[in-house]
Scaffold this motif. Sequence first.
Motif, PDB file in Angstrom:
ATOM      1  N   ASP A 163       0.867  -1.184   0.000  1.00 53.03           N
ATOM      2  CA  ASP A 163       0.000   0.000   0.000  1.00 53.03           C
ATOM      3  C   ASP A 163       0.899   1.227   0.000  1.00 53.03           C
ATOM      4  O   ASP A 163       1.488   1.586   1.017  1.00 53.03           O
ATOM      5  N   TYR A 164       1.016   1.900  -1.145  1.00 55.22           N
ATOM      6  CA  TYR A 164       2.039   2.947  -1.275  1.00 55.22           C
ATOM      7  C   TYR A 164       1.759   4.151  -0.384  1.00 55.22           C
ATOM      8  O   TYR A 164       2.690   4.802   0.102  1.00 55.22           O
ATOM      9  N   LEU A 165       0.487   4.458  -0.132  1.00 59.65           N
ATOM     10  CA  LEU A 165       0.176   5.582   0.752  1.00 59.65           C
ATOM     11  C   LEU A 165       0.567   5.269   2.192  1.00 59.65           C
ATOM     12  O   LEU A 165       1.159   6.098   2.889  1.00 59.65           O
ATOM     13  N   GLU A 166       0.230   4.063   2.631  1.00 60.25           N
ATOM     14  CA  GLU A 166       0.558   3.666   4.001  1.00 60.25           C
ATOM     15  C   GLU A 166       2.070   3.553   4.187  1.00 60.25           C
ATOM     16  O   GLU A 166       2.625   3.949   5.212  1.00 60.25           O
ATOM     17  N   LEU A 167       2.754   2.997   3.184  1.00 60.52           N
ATOM     18  CA  LEU A 167       4.215   2.883   3.257  1.00 60.52           C
ATOM     19  C   LEU A 167       4.853   4.266   3.338  1.00 60.52           C
ATOM     20  O   LEU A 167       5.809   4.478   4.102  1.00 60.52           O
ATOM     21  N   GLY A 168       4.334   5.206   2.553  1.00 58.27           N
ATOM     22  CA  GLY A 168       4.856   6.566   2.627  1.00 58.27           C
ATOM     23  C   GLY A 168       4.699   7.163   4.008  1.00 58.27           C
ATOM     24  O   GLY A 168       5.583   7.883   4.497  1.00 58.27           O
ATOM     25  N   ASN A 169       3.589   6.847   4.671  1.00 58.04           N
ATOM     26  CA  ASN A 169       3.361   7.336   6.032  1.00 58.04           C
ATOM     27  C   ASN A 169       4.387   6.764   6.999  1.00 58.04           C
ATOM     28  O   ASN A 169       4.882   7.462   7.887  1.00 58.04           O
TER      29      ASN A 169
END
Length: 479
Positions: free
Chosen positions: A89-95
């Motif tokens: 999950d790229y958004l969660e990983l970015g977080n």
Amino acid sequence: MSKIALYLRLSVDEANTDESNSIINQRLLLSRYLDQSPEFQTFQREEFVDDGFSGTSTNRPAFQRLMADVKAGIICHILVKDLSRFMRDYLELGNYLENIFPFLGVRFIALNDQYDSKTSEKNGLEIDVPFRNLLNDFYAKDVSEKVKSAMNTMKRSGKNMSWLPPFGYLKDPEDRFKIVIDEEVAPIVRRIFRLSIEGMGDQKIAQLLNREQTITPAERKMQVSQAKYQKTMILTDEQTRNVWTKGSVRQILKNEAYKGTYLFNTRTYIRGRLIRRPESKWERIENNHEAIVSAEVFEKAQQARLFRRGIQSSSLSQKTEKSIVTGLVFCEHCGHRLSLRQNKGQIGYFYCGYCKGQDHSVSSCRLDKIEASILEALSGYLESPAQSKANTEISRDIERLKTRKLELFQEYKDCYISSDVYLDKKVAIDEQVTNLEKSFLVDQKPQSSTKGLTKEIVEAHVEKIVVDCLGFFEVIYKS
């Protein structure tokens, strides 16, 4: 000594297709890197392995344990093969890369992506890292949809896709997508249906089978596969074996497979959690395989159970809502978690279904007595009304600041502000959040209160609650 975590993950879809991503190869790659890096020679290594779990969800056992150790300050470095092993999950990983790990002081290294948070100038905000995460996210969703579509096509053509068939059946040695009757244990299934039709309840059937030491579904699975079921073992007559329970009998009586029906797509994944679908959406193929009992026998058993439930509903105990100690109460004799029930007087109590199924003489333990004991012991840790209001306001301020930080991040991504402006504002917000969290912790210092317990307070202080055969209990607190 500082610890470095080696996180290894392999999804179900990759289990038989991608040799380069196998758990063994990931372990060799990470271990070789650590062996060749002088700065990590003094670090203690600890592995966290999720074998057969999707990277699109954080609901993974080893991942949850890893994050718990990170929050506890036990882990200060995390090493993975690549970013997709940790999360898709790229958004969660970015977080995690931008907020969570920097806040917790954790160094994150992804070898194949050449990412190291210690040397990254922008904390993972370079254009190639988010873009690579986005591709990983799209890849995972595309593969998932294709696999799901292919499996549904096979199921609807009558191919049995379960890795192990129900008790009473075996995989056809000639065709792994078909099941055949297991003649060794099929008579047990027929007998259970017959006893139910004759008026015997599920609990009584379980007790009878246990007295006769009849082989259980779990024991049969262990005979025909490599599956292990240690959690359902119980000590009986000086030997450890699996036992029949009311639940295992009920599962057989309700399973339509025994009348030849192939039932599938009864559950689905929503946000990484396996959820039961409404019965109206279940899919069936009648007469898909040889039946152990006829359709008439199956229906008679259902009617007999419904009749008994109608009589029992006015006199026997019923399931009640979960309490703040649910999941923490264990049987001293067999070690299993106790079930919570409610009697006619609406009084909740815990009892052991496993021991009852073994005909052991056991007494129940009242829920209110357990809660009263814990309330007395932890009264100094409960919030006063004033504290609760103050902490609520602080929590709202923290959430507002976190929301603003996400908005700033979106403005940066949309090129409305520069990276320098974003990072300056991010640092300022992080400082405000840190100060608020410190004041929140100060406000929660032990004070006397009469307010009731909460699930969070109990889980923070209680290790487990042990109930003996006489109904007496002992609360074991965390040190």
